[in-house]
Design a protein around this motif. Sequence first.
Motif, PDB file in Angstrom:
ATOM      1  N   GLY A 100       0.820  -1.212   0.000  1.00  0.00           N
ATOM      2  CA  GLY A 100       0.000   0.000   0.000  1.00  0.00           C
ATOM      3  C   GLY A 100       0.852   1.259   0.000  1.00  0.00           C
ATOM      4  N   SER A 101       1.938   1.241   0.772  1.00  0.00           N
ATOM      5  CA  SER A 101       2.869   2.389   0.802  1.00  0.00           C
ATOM      6  C   SER A 101       3.523   2.581  -0.565  1.00  0.00           C
ATOM      7  CB  SER A 101       3.937   2.161   1.867  1.00  0.00           C
ATOM      8  OG  SER A 101       3.349   2.028   3.141  1.00  0.00           O
ATOM      9  N   LEU A 102       3.915   1.479  -1.222  1.00  0.00           N
ATOM     10  CA  LEU A 102       4.541   1.568  -2.544  1.00  0.00           C
ATOM     11  C   LEU A 102       3.567   2.114  -3.588  1.00  0.00           C
ATOM     12  CD1 LEU A 102       6.610  -1.755  -2.644  1.00  0.00           C
ATOM     13  CD2 LEU A 102       7.505   0.573  -2.474  1.00  0.00           C
ATOM     14  N   ILE A 103       2.307   1.648  -3.513  1.00  0.00           N
ATOM     15  CA  ILE A 103       1.283   2.120  -4.458  1.00  0.00           C
ATOM     16  C   ILE A 103       1.099   3.637  -4.307  1.00  0.00           C
ATOM     17  CG2 ILE A 103      -1.205   2.077  -4.967  1.00  0.00           C
ATOM     18  CD1 ILE A 103      -1.101  -0.953  -4.352  1.00  0.00           C
ATOM     19  N   GLN A 104       1.058   4.102  -3.053  1.00  0.00           N
ATOM     20  CA  GLN A 104       0.907   5.537  -2.815  1.00  0.00           C
ATOM     21  C   GLN A 104       2.113   6.304  -3.377  1.00  0.00           C
ATOM     22  OE1 GLN A 104       1.361   7.098   1.211  1.00  0.00           O
ATOM     23  NE2 GLN A 104      -0.534   8.264   0.976  1.00  0.00           N
ATOM     24  N   PHE A 105       3.316   5.731  -3.200  1.00  0.00           N
ATOM     25  CA  PHE A 105       4.541   6.362  -3.698  1.00  0.00           C
ATOM     26  C   PHE A 105       4.520   6.450  -5.230  1.00  0.00           C
ATOM     27  CE2 PHE A 105       8.996   5.967  -5.149  1.00  0.00           C
ATOM     28  CZ  PHE A 105       9.513   7.124  -4.584  1.00  0.00           C
ATOM     29  N   LEU A 106       4.010   5.375  -5.889  1.00  0.00           N
ATOM     30  CA  LEU A 106       3.958   5.350  -7.345  1.00  0.00           C
ATOM     31  C   LEU A 106       2.972   6.385  -7.884  1.00  0.00           C
ATOM     32  CD1 LEU A 106       4.055   1.497  -7.992  1.00  0.00           C
ATOM     33  CD2 LEU A 106       5.852   3.140  -8.514  1.00  0.00           C
ATOM     34  N   HIS A 107       1.910   6.628  -7.114  1.00  0.00           N
ATOM     35  CA  HIS A 107       0.922   7.637  -7.533  1.00  0.00           C
ATOM     36  C   HIS A 107       1.507   9.032  -7.416  1.00  0.00           C
ATOM     37  CE1 HIS A 107      -2.975   5.036  -7.064  1.00  0.00           C
ATOM     38  NE2 HIS A 107      -2.136   4.601  -7.967  1.00  0.00           N
TER      39      HIS A 107
END
Length: 399
Positions: A392-399
């Motif tokens: 979830g943290s990585l997905i937020q970072f990618l956004h």
Amino acid sequence: MKVENKQHRFLQNLTEILLVSTKLGVSSFGGPIAHLGYFHEEYVRRRKWLDEKSYADLVALCQFLPGPASSQVGIGIGVIRGGLLGGVLAFLGFTVPSVLALIVFALILKGLHIDDAGWIHGLKIVAVAVVAHAIIGMGEKLTPDLKRKMIALFAIVTTLIWQSAFTQVGIILLSGLVGYLMFKESEAETKANFRVPISRRFAILCLLLFFGLLLILPLAREANSSNWVAMFDSFYRAGSLVFGGGHVVLPLLERELVPSGYISEEAFLAGYGAAQAVPGPLFTFAAYIGAVINGWQGGLLATIAIFLPAFLLIFGTLPFWDTLRRNPKIRGALMGVNAAVVGILIAAFYDPIWTSSILAPIDFAFAAILFSMLVYWKLPPWIIVLTGAIGGSLIQFLH
């Protein structure tokens, strides 16, 4: 001398119940079905506290009752082994570790602004994978034929279209009536095979108290503006009306507490994700919600309120179980109720779980990965939760 020896054996017995149940409470990951497997291994195979048939009878009774099935089986084993006090100690050992963990988690989160945290979004996607797995397993077991699939479909449609505080209770009652009429020729079970150290008089008192609280608490809530009374009523009702275990308590509590502003949807689903990471019964999710609303005292009150019906029902029905389970009409009603539970869970899977968690294609892709890790690779739940938070943290970072 004989009296002293008897007392010593009794205390030794109670201590053993507490120690064994605590060991299970800190090591039993994986939800109610997994818990029943752990119980079977520890209580039946290793310690031989009861035989295979008695264990099967006890599990059947707890599946029949609303509330947390695995906790009720644990309480029942404690009662059979050490009377009423044995039942209480078996419950405490199995439940307290996860209650403490979730209260601490709630108190940590309370001081943080979590609405936009990526790892919280990851935990919400974990809830998607976990509930999808629960639906598949329960659907195969509880809706094997077309009649029960239709009852489940009725429950899905009604729950999604007619959203009110009474919807689920109405669906469960109506489905029980349909099952009573439709499956009344269902095959009866064989005779139960264990002794219960509870008198029928005490059992009746427990059942009267169970129904009495169910009627009195909503009235007390209307007459009193206290948050504590409202909390106790909400959690007691959830523990009284939920068939099918912890996953089904989610929609009942969500519709009870989120719209009224007691807890945000983000905090609610974050706690649900965290509850997957701790051992013990999923009903301890109530401890997390209570602690978010009213601190550690709220956590304890919510825990007592949601588990109290489980105690009253197991104490109240154990002495009568043999008579009940041989009645085919009662068994038919239960078949209808269980099918409705599957439908209610599917409706909850869509709203609030799916609608608040799967917001983009990458979320769905991540949910598919977590589901595969859980179902096909059979990884422990704590790994799924940790992966969800990091992802979830990585997905937020990618956004």
